[in-house]
Enzyme design. Sequence first.
Site, short mmCIF file in Angstrom:
data_model
loop_
_atom_site.label_atom_id
_atom_site.label_comp_id
_atom_site.label_asym_id
_atom_site.label_seq_id
_atom_site.Cartn_x
_atom_site.Cartn_y
_atom_site.Cartn_z
N TYR A 43 0.85 -1.19 0.00
CA TYR A 43 0.00 0.00 0.00
C TYR A 43 0.89 1.24 0.00
CZ TYR A 43 -4.23 2.71 0.71
OH TYR A 43 -5.26 3.60 0.56
N LYS A 98 -20.08 -20.21 -9.12
CA LYS A 98 -19.43 -20.03 -10.42
C LYS A 98 -17.98 -19.59 -10.23
CE LYS A 98 -20.70 -20.06 -14.85
NZ LYS A 98 -21.63 -20.99 -15.49
N ALA A 202 -30.28 -20.21 -24.36
CA ALA A 202 -29.38 -21.33 -24.63
C ALA A 202 -29.73 -22.02 -25.94
CB ALA A 202 -29.44 -22.32 -23.47
#
Length: 757
Positions: A43, A98, A202
Site C-alpha cells: 500500500y 461459479k 441457450a
Amino acid sequence: MSEKRTAITDQEALLFHSQGRPGKIEIVASKPMATQRDLSLAYSPGVAVPVLEIARDPDLAYDYTSKGNLVAVISNGTAILGLGNLGALASKPVMEGKAVLFKRFADVDSIDLEVSTEDTDEFVNCVRLLGASFGGINLEDIKAPECFIIEQRLRELMDIPVFHDDQHGTAIITAAGFLNALDLTGRDIKTTKVVVNGAGAAAIACTELMKAMGLPHENVLLCDSKGVVYQGRTNGMNQWKSAHAIATDRRTLAEALDGADVFVGLSVKDAVDQDMIASMNARPIVFAMANPDPEIAPEDVYAIRPDAIVATGRSDYPNQVNNVLGFPYIFRGALDVRARTINDAMKIAAAEAIAALAREDVPDEVAAAYSGEHPKYGPQYIIPAPFDPRLISAIPAAVAKAAMHSGVARKPIVDMEAYQKELSARLNPTTATLQRIFDHLAAEPKRVVFAEGEEEAMIRAAITFRNNGYGIPVLIGDETRIRETMITMGLDGVDDIEIHTGRTSKHARDYADYLYKRLHRRGYLQRDCLRLVNTDRNIFGAAMVALGHADAMVTGVTRTYSNVLETINKVVDTTPDRRLFGVTILVGRSETLFLADTAVIERPTARQLADLAVQTAAMARRFGHDPRVAFLSYSNFGNPKLPTADHIREAVAMLDQQDVDFEYDGEMNPSVALNMEVRALYPFCRLTGPANVLIMPGLHSAHIAAKLLKEVGTSRAIGPVLTGLSKSIQVVPMGSNTSEIVNMAAIAAYNALKTGH
C-alpha cells in the site's frame, strides 16, 4: 446407463454453505503481508509507483495488478437456474459457486457481482463502468430476451471478453457432443436434420453455433411453447426467433420431429414422448437438457429406440452437458492472450477440442468419477467428464490459437507447446514436477517392463506410457488373458503392445541360469530358479532388466511393498556405496518436499541417516530443486535433550566431516524446518530457507507422515521412489492408479537414462 441418483437434502446444502466461514469464496493475498515493509510495498507509499506506471500506459495494469486473471461473474437474478426470477441477492450463492468453479478448474480468479436492477440500460451501464477492474465478464442467470440485448451492447462497449454462459457455454458443450454423435452415427452435418425445442437464450445460442459450424439454415426447425417457428408466424415472435424461422408446413413439435436426426431440447420436463422419438430417423440423437428434469428420460428413449445416443444436463446419466467443461477454460485461453472478445472462431475451437478429448482413452481421474469404470468413446461417452485433467491444457490452447488466428488477441503466445505445459502445471503440480522427466523421455524413449501385465491399471498405464511417447512398454503375463482384458476394456491400438511370459520366452533358460548363479548358495536348486522365472512376473521382469533386455521396470499394484522388494532383491543388487531406501515426493501448489526413508530402513543409524541425506539431496537436485536438508525430530537442537535423538545429532556431525554441496541442519521439529517465523528463534540455524528435504528419524514416523500429508493435506504424493538399486526398478504402492504408475514408470525410465543402465 448409470442408475445412480444424487441425493442431497436441503439441510445438507444449507450446512455446506453456512458452516465455518459462510459462503464459498474468500480473498487471499498473493504477496507476503507479515511485516511493516510488506505493507509499505503493498500500500502506501510503494503502491504509488505502479499507479503512475498504469496512468502512463493502461496496458501495464495487466502486469502490475490481477486484472489479467480476474473475471467478474455478474447476474441480476432474473433467471436463477431453473428457479426463475428470485432477485439479485438470491443469485449470490450461484455466482459464488461459479467463481469457485473458475478457480477449481482453470485457476482463474473471479468475484461475484449481483446487480439489483431489471432495467437493461442500468445493468449495461453498471457493468460498463466497472469493466476496468476485470480481464473478462461472465454474465449469468439473466432472462431472455434481455440477456441478448445486454450481451450485445456490452460486447460493443467493452474491449474485454463478455460471455453469457447460459447461452454460449451450453452451446459449446452441446456442439462438442453433437460433433461426436454425428461421427458415431456416420452423419454429415450438411445433410443432418435438427429440431431445437425451447427458443430461449441457450437454445438460440446452440442453433447459431451449430449453423456456424456448417449446419444449413434450412435443416433446423426451431420450436417454442407455441410450436414451430416458421416464416410468417406472428404469435410470440421476436427478432432472435425470427432469425431462425424457415418456410415449412410443420406446426407442432411432434410434426417437427417426424424424420428428424437430432433433437436438442432446452425447454421443460416431458415435452417429448416416446411416439415422437419413434418417428425420428434411425440412430436418433437426443439432447434432452431441460433442467432439472429432461424433456424425456433416457430410459424412455432407449425403451423405444435402443439405437439412440442420449445426452442430458444431469450428472447421474451418461453424456452430461455440463458448462464447467467450457467457461473456465474458454476464459483461461482468452485471458492469456488478452483477447478483446470471445468470437465464434474461439467457441468452435473449444467445441472441437472438447469433442476430440472424448475420443481419447480416459485417465483414472475420470474413472474415479464413474465408480471405477473406464468410459470409452461411444454412445454412452460422447462428452468428456468434468474431472478430466487434460481439459486444462486442451481447451485454453485451442481457444488461444483461435483468438490469435482471428485477430482478437493482443498478446499472442509464441511457444504454444510451452504454454500447454504451463497450463497443465497450474492445476496438476505432479505434472509440473515430472515435466522435465517427460521431456527427456520424449527425446530418448526407454524400454520399460510393466511387470503385473494382467492387471487393468498396468495395461492402461503401459498404453498411456506408449501413447505419450515416453518409451516402449513391455507387459509381463499370459498373453491370451492380457489380450482378452484389453478387448474388454475397449482399448484401441493395442495389437502392437509387446507381451512376454516366462513359460514361452526364449530367454527363460538364460534368466534361470542367471538367477541360479545368484541363489545357489541360498538353498535354491536349478529347477527352483526356472520355476521362479516361469511363474513370478516380478522375477521375470527384473531379470529382463538385469540382463539388458529392458531399461527399467515398474511393479507393485498387487503385492505389499516389502514383499515385492524382497523378490526383486533376489535378482538385483543394491548399488555399491549406496543405501537402498524410498523417498516420497510431496508436491504442493508452491513447494515440493522430499521425505526419506519412507519404505525400507526401519530404524536408521546415524551413518544411514547421513547417507540418506546425501542421496535424497542429490535426488532433489535432479528434480530441479536446490536442496535444504532438515533432520527431523521431536526436539530442537537438544531441547529437550532426548537419547532417542542422539543418532540424529551424530548424523549432522558426520556430514560436518564430509564435503557436501547442500545446506543441512538438525535436529529440529517440522515447524522450525518449514516455518521461517519460527526459524527466527534459532538464528544459528544453517538453513537459509524452508527445508525441502526432510530426513525422518525412523520408518514409522516417515511412513505415517507421508500418508497423512497425502490423505489430508493439499499435496500430491509421488512414490516412494526407490533409490539405491543397481538397476532402475520402481515399486508402486498397492492399488496405485494409472497416473501414479505412469509417473513411476517415467521416473524409472529417466533414472535408466541418467545412469546408463
